[in-house]
Write an enzyme that holds these catalytic residues in place. Structure first.
Site, mmCIF file in Angstrom:
data_model
loop_
_atom_site.group_PDB
_atom_site.id
_atom_site.type_symbol
_atom_site.label_atom_id
_atom_site.label_comp_id
_atom_site.label_asym_id
_atom_site.label_seq_id
_atom_site.Cartn_x
_atom_site.Cartn_y
_atom_site.Cartn_z
ATOM 1 N N SER A 27 0.825 -1.204 0.000
ATOM 2 C CA SER A 27 0.000 0.000 0.000
ATOM 3 C C SER A 27 0.859 1.253 0.000
ATOM 4 O O SER A 27 1.929 1.278 0.610
ATOM 5 C CB SER A 27 -0.899 0.011 1.245
ATOM 6 O OG SER A 27 -1.515 1.276 1.417
ATOM 7 N N TYR A 52 -1.944 -0.039 10.301
ATOM 8 C CA TYR A 52 -2.138 -0.711 9.003
ATOM 9 C C TYR A 52 -0.911 -0.504 8.123
ATOM 10 O O TYR A 52 -0.345 -1.467 7.605
ATOM 11 C CB TYR A 52 -3.391 -0.183 8.297
ATOM 12 C CG TYR A 52 -3.438 -0.582 6.853
ATOM 13 C CD1 TYR A 52 -3.134 0.324 5.838
ATOM 14 C CD2 TYR A 52 -3.752 -1.888 6.497
ATOM 15 C CE1 TYR A 52 -3.145 -0.057 4.510
ATOM 16 C CE2 TYR A 52 -3.774 -2.277 5.172
ATOM 17 C CZ TYR A 52 -3.466 -1.356 4.185
ATOM 18 O OH TYR A 52 -3.475 -1.732 2.867
ATOM 19 N N LYS A 103 1.959 -3.316 6.622
ATOM 20 C CA LYS A 103 2.298 -3.516 5.212
ATOM 21 C C LYS A 103 3.805 -3.358 5.008
ATOM 22 O O LYS A 103 4.431 -4.127 4.278
ATOM 23 C CB LYS A 103 1.527 -2.548 4.312
ATOM 24 C CG LYS A 103 0.011 -2.671 4.384
ATOM 25 C CD LYS A 103 -0.476 -4.101 4.140
ATOM 26 C CE LYS A 103 -0.720 -4.380 2.697
ATOM 27 N NZ LYS A 103 -1.399 -5.699 2.491
HETATM 28 C C1 WQD Z 1 -10.094 9.365 -0.189
HETATM 29 C C2 WQD Z 1 -10.395 10.850 0.026
HETATM 30 C C3 WQD Z 1 -10.879 11.420 2.303
HETATM 31 C C4 WQD Z 1 -14.637 9.121 2.527
HETATM 32 C C5 WQD Z 1 -7.514 4.397 1.969
HETATM 33 C C6 WQD Z 1 -6.541 3.674 2.824
HETATM 34 C C7 WQD Z 1 -5.372 3.223 1.997
HETATM 35 C C8 WQD Z 1 -5.841 2.435 0.807
HETATM 36 C C9 WQD Z 1 -6.890 3.190 0.009
HETATM 37 C C10 WQD Z 1 -5.456 0.120 1.349
HETATM 38 C C11 WQD Z 1 -9.761 11.420 1.283
HETATM 39 C C12 WQD Z 1 -12.103 11.639 1.421
HETATM 40 C C13 WQD Z 1 -13.447 9.692 2.100
HETATM 41 C C14 WQD Z 1 -15.746 9.956 2.803
HETATM 42 C C15 WQD Z 1 -14.424 11.875 2.204
HETATM 43 N N1 WQD Z 1 -6.316 1.174 1.225
HETATM 44 N N2 WQD Z 1 -13.350 11.046 1.930
HETATM 45 N N3 WQD Z 1 -15.590 11.313 2.632
HETATM 46 O O1 WQD Z 1 -7.936 7.371 2.826
HETATM 47 O O2 WQD Z 1 -6.878 7.849 0.562
HETATM 48 O O3 WQD Z 1 -6.889 5.543 1.443
HETATM 49 O O4 WQD Z 1 -7.932 3.553 0.927
HETATM 50 O O5 WQD Z 1 -4.311 0.064 0.985
HETATM 51 O O6 WQD Z 1 -4.548 2.434 2.810
HETATM 52 O O7 WQD Z 1 -6.075 4.608 3.781
HETATM 53 O O8 WQD Z 1 -9.020 6.576 0.676
HETATM 54 O O9 WQD Z 1 -11.322 6.632 -0.148
HETATM 55 O O10 WQD Z 1 -10.933 6.628 2.364
HETATM 56 O O11 WQD Z 1 -10.402 8.676 1.027
HETATM 57 O O12 WQD Z 1 -14.311 13.107 2.042
HETATM 58 O O13 WQD Z 1 -16.862 9.512 3.219
HETATM 59 O O14 WQD Z 1 -11.811 11.012 0.200
HETATM 60 O O15 WQD Z 1 -10.724 12.471 3.267
HETATM 61 O O16 WQD Z 1 -9.368 12.757 1.007
HETATM 62 P P1 WQD Z 1 -7.662 6.951 1.441
HETATM 63 P P2 WQD Z 1 -10.501 7.071 1.010
#
Ligand code: WQD
Length: 337
Positions: A124, A148, A152
């Site tokens: 990741s 997490y 990884k």
């Molecule tokens: C993306 C953007 C949020 C939800 C995660 C894991 C990472 C990987 C991919 C495994 C951010 C914003 C989100 C919501 C929002 N997984 N958001 N409202 O956090 O970049 O990565 O998934 O490897 O390890 O951390 O992805 O989709 O959660 O967030 O505004 O209801 O969307 O703040 O800017 P993230 P995400």
């Protein structure tokens, strides 16, 4: 020769199954189904005409792994089985280390004992931590700040050490950015248990009417529109990256590769793209920043192109179109059999 995919019934694993079967490879899925649905196997059969062999098992069960790895002549293992919620890793850290680190170690030991030499590991981008510079290149410092991310990184390190031990392994480590979308058939896709943590499945459930409003976590980041920027990559492109890695893994000892598009997209830009392809209004409200979130995160894809000949081909509209197609055809996910 046959490929084992641990976690092969999951969101990413099922898409890799389809790509490999359609490339003429034999596939065995090894999965404990803790975060995936048995219906996925039927959907893979409907897409490809072939259902992969399934072994229900846990990656921490060395005997089960040895038995499964002894049942065919495996050319490689693609190791996806693991827990992946940053938030849950804070509250359930021991489970995350047990599954993600101990599980990876047990798999490596079982591979050594059965003579299976090649592994492609699902890592990741969170191993990088707070970026010093963007785009993120593979030689960026490694400073994960969540349990997490640390699991990884530790899994990466144990595989790298074992690669140079006896008997050796050949390892390709793929660092995912943000996988989204679904296969064009709409038969397989992202189906989180409960309320989604991640943005794209959350937007999809707002669009289909299962959730009322999207909470945008922060609009005061130092970005173009104040919302978080990420490198979203189509899950079918990601699956193709694994096929490319399989063709390369035996040529070297340890290779680390980012799988991203090299382009950043903000939350509001993704909402706009989703609205444009779905025709659905996505009600949203600004909410406080989410703990642990970073303003901007996107990959350099140069190493992937130079070593694997891989580059993401699908754009944000493709990702939103395919995510919406999956959601429309499966309003309740795999429960819609
Ligand atoms: C993306 C953007 C949020 C939800 C995660 C894991 C990472 C990987 C991919 C495994 C951010 C914003 C989100 C919501 C929002 N997984 N958001 N409202 O956090 O970049 O990565 O998934 O490897 O390890 O951390 O992805 O989709 O959660 O967030 O505004 O209801 O969307 O703040 O800017 P993230 P995400």
């Amino acid at each position: 020769m046959t490929v084992m995919i641990t976690g092969g019934a999951g969101f990413i694993g099922s898409h890799i199954c389809v790509e490999l079967i359609q490339a003429g490879r034999n596939v065995v899925v090894y999965d404990n189904f803790c975060n995936s649905h048995p219906e996925v196997i039927n959907r893979i059969r409907r897409i490809t005409g072939t259902a992969p062999e399934v072994v229900k098992g846990d990656v921490r069960d060395v005997e089960a792994l040895i038995s499964a790895l002894s049942a065919h002549r495996f050319s490689a293992v693609i190791h996806l089985a693991g827990l992946k919620s940053v938030a849950d890793s804070v509250t359930s850290s021991a489970e995350y280390y047990d599954c993600n680190v101990v599980g990876t170690l047990r798999l490596a030991q079982a591979m050594q004992q059965t003579g299976v030499r090649n592994i492609v590991f699902s890592s990741s981008a969170t191993v990088y931590g707070e970026p010093d510079v963007l785009p993120l290149r593979e030689d960026h410092k490694l400073a994960p700040f969540s349990p997490y991310g640390r699991t990884k990184l530790q899994a990466e390190e144990l595989l790298s050490d074992i690669a140079h031990s006896l008997p050796p392994l050949n390892v390709v480590i793929l660092r995912y950015f943000n996988p989204v979308g679904s296969h064009e058939s709409g038969l397989i896709g992202e189906d989180p248990n409960d309320v989604p943590n991640n943005l794209m499945p959350y937007i999809s459930r707002v669009a289909i009417g299962r959730l009322p409003v999207l909470n945008v976590f922060g609009n005061d980041y130092p970005t173009s529109d104040g919302t978080g920027i990420r490198d979203y990559v189509h899950v079918v492109d990601l699956a193709a990256g694994h096929v490319a890695a399989l063709d390369h893994v035996h040529k070297q000892k340890v290779l680390k590769v980012n799988l991203g598009t090299g382009r950043g997209t903000s939350v509001l830009e993704l909402v706009d793209a989703y609205t444009a392809v779905s025709g659905r209004t996505i009600p949203f409200a600004f909410a406080p920043r989410r703990a642990g979130d970073i303003a901007s995160y996107y990959a350099s894809g140069d190493v992937a192109e130079e070593t694997l000949g891989w580059r993401a081909r699908r754009d944000i509209s493709d990702m939103c179109r395919d995510a919406w197609n999956w959601q429309q055809k499966n309003p309740n996910g795999y429960l819609d059999q």
